[in-house]
Design a protein around this motif. Structure first.
Motif, PDB file in Angstrom:
ATOM      1  N   ARG A 148      32.577  71.820  85.121  1.00  0.00           N
ATOM      2  CA  ARG A 148      33.614  70.816  85.422  1.00  0.00           C
ATOM      3  C   ARG A 148      34.537  71.336  86.505  1.00  0.00           C
ATOM      4  N   GLY A 149      34.675  70.572  87.587  1.00  0.00           N
ATOM      5  CA  GLY A 149      35.512  70.957  88.714  1.00  0.00           C
ATOM      6  C   GLY A 149      34.794  71.815  89.734  1.00  0.00           C
ATOM      7  N   LYS A 150      33.621  72.295  89.390  1.00  0.00           N
ATOM      8  CA  LYS A 150      32.809  73.106  90.310  1.00  0.00           C
ATOM      9  C   LYS A 150      31.712  72.184  90.834  1.00  0.00           C
ATOM     10  N   CYS A 151      32.091  71.345  91.773  1.00  0.00           N
ATOM     11  CA  CYS A 151      31.224  70.252  92.228  1.00  0.00           C
ATOM     12  C   CYS A 151      29.843  70.711  92.672  1.00  0.00           C
ATOM     13  N   CYS A 152      29.773  71.805  93.413  1.00  0.00           N
ATOM     14  CA  CYS A 152      28.466  72.292  93.874  1.00  0.00           C
ATOM     15  C   CYS A 152      27.559  72.617  92.698  1.00  0.00           C
ATOM     16  N   GLU A 153      28.090  73.290  91.694  1.00  0.00           N
ATOM     17  CA  GLU A 153      27.304  73.635  90.511  1.00  0.00           C
ATOM     18  C   GLU A 153      26.929  72.386  89.725  1.00  0.00           C
ATOM     19  N   CYS A 154      27.858  71.457  89.605  1.00  0.00           N
ATOM     20  CA  CYS A 154      27.624  70.225  88.861  1.00  0.00           C
ATOM     21  C   CYS A 154      26.499  69.402  89.502  1.00  0.00           C
ATOM     22  N   VAL A 155      26.597  69.201  90.810  1.00  0.00           N
ATOM     23  CA  VAL A 155      25.579  68.422  91.522  1.00  0.00           C
ATOM     24  C   VAL A 155      24.217  69.106  91.404  1.00  0.00           C
ATOM     25  N   ALA A 156      24.174  70.416  91.607  1.00  0.00           N
ATOM     26  CA  ALA A 156      22.913  71.153  91.521  1.00  0.00           C
ATOM     27  C   ALA A 156      22.303  71.043  90.122  1.00  0.00           C
ATOM     28  N   TYR A 157      23.133  71.165  89.103  1.00  0.00           N
ATOM     29  CA  TYR A 157      22.653  71.064  87.719  1.00  0.00           C
ATOM     30  C   TYR A 157      22.046  69.689  87.440  1.00  0.00           C
ATOM     31  N   HIS A 158      22.778  68.650  87.742  1.00  0.00           N
ATOM     32  CA  HIS A 158      22.286  67.299  87.459  1.00  0.00           C
ATOM     33  C   HIS A 158      21.072  66.953  88.309  1.00  0.00           C
ATOM     34  N   ARG A 159      21.059  67.389  89.544  1.00  0.00           N
ATOM     35  CA  ARG A 159      19.901  67.133  90.401  1.00  0.00           C
ATOM     36  C   ARG A 159      18.652  67.801  89.841  1.00  0.00           C
ATOM     37  N   ALA A 160      18.784  69.017  89.360  1.00  0.00           N
ATOM     38  CA  ALA A 160      17.655  69.742  88.777  1.00  0.00           C
ATOM     39  C   ALA A 160      17.117  69.060  87.514  1.00  0.00           C
ATOM     40  N   TYR A 207      33.500  65.067  79.850  1.00  0.00           N
ATOM     41  CA  TYR A 207      32.910  66.177  79.097  1.00  0.00           C
ATOM     42  C   TYR A 207      33.735  67.424  79.411  1.00  0.00           C
ATOM     43  N   LEU A 208      34.875  67.543  78.747  1.00  0.00           N
ATOM     44  CA  LEU A 208      35.878  68.546  79.077  1.00  0.00           C
ATOM     45  C   LEU A 208      35.439  69.984  78.839  1.00  0.00           C
ATOM     46  N   SER A 209      34.475  70.216  77.979  1.00  0.00           N
ATOM     47  CA  SER A 209      34.059  71.587  77.694  1.00  0.00           C
ATOM     48  C   SER A 209      32.950  72.082  78.622  1.00  0.00           C
ATOM     49  N   CYS A 210      32.563  71.290  79.608  1.00  0.00           N
ATOM     50  CA  CYS A 210      31.509  71.684  80.544  1.00  0.00           C
ATOM     51  C   CYS A 210      31.981  72.833  81.428  1.00  0.00           C
ATOM     52  N   ALA A 211      31.191  73.882  81.516  1.00  0.00           N
ATOM     53  CA  ALA A 211      31.528  75.047  82.340  1.00  0.00           C
ATOM     54  C   ALA A 211      31.462  74.724  83.836  1.00  0.00           C
TER      55      ALA A 211
END
Length: 66
Positions: free
Chosen positions: A23-35, A17-21
């Motif tokens: 992407r590459g910001k692992c802490c934000e990604c994990v927090a988002y999906h966990r929520a 999902y290349l347009s994800c803001a």
């Protein structure tokens, strides 16, 4: 908190999902999906990751032994 290593993270990120803001910001990604009761795409096999189904149920099914 340690500095984000965005360049290194992006080089290893398997999310398609290349347009994800996040992407590459692992802490934000994990927090988002966990929520959202999900698991980040990088935890899935490539064929499953491409479906964008990040559900815990799909994760378990992807790795469950037949």
């Amino acid at each position: 908190m340690p500095e984000c290593h965005l360049k290194e993270n992006l080089a290893q990120c398997t999310c398609t999902y290349l347009s994800c803001a996040k992407r590459g910001k692992c802490c934000e990604c994990v927090a988002y999906h966990r929520a959202h009761g999900e698991i980040p795409g990088c935890f899935f096999p490539p064929d499953v990751e491409r479906t964008y189904d990040r559900s815990i149920r799909r994760f378990i099914a992807a790795y469950q032994k037949a």
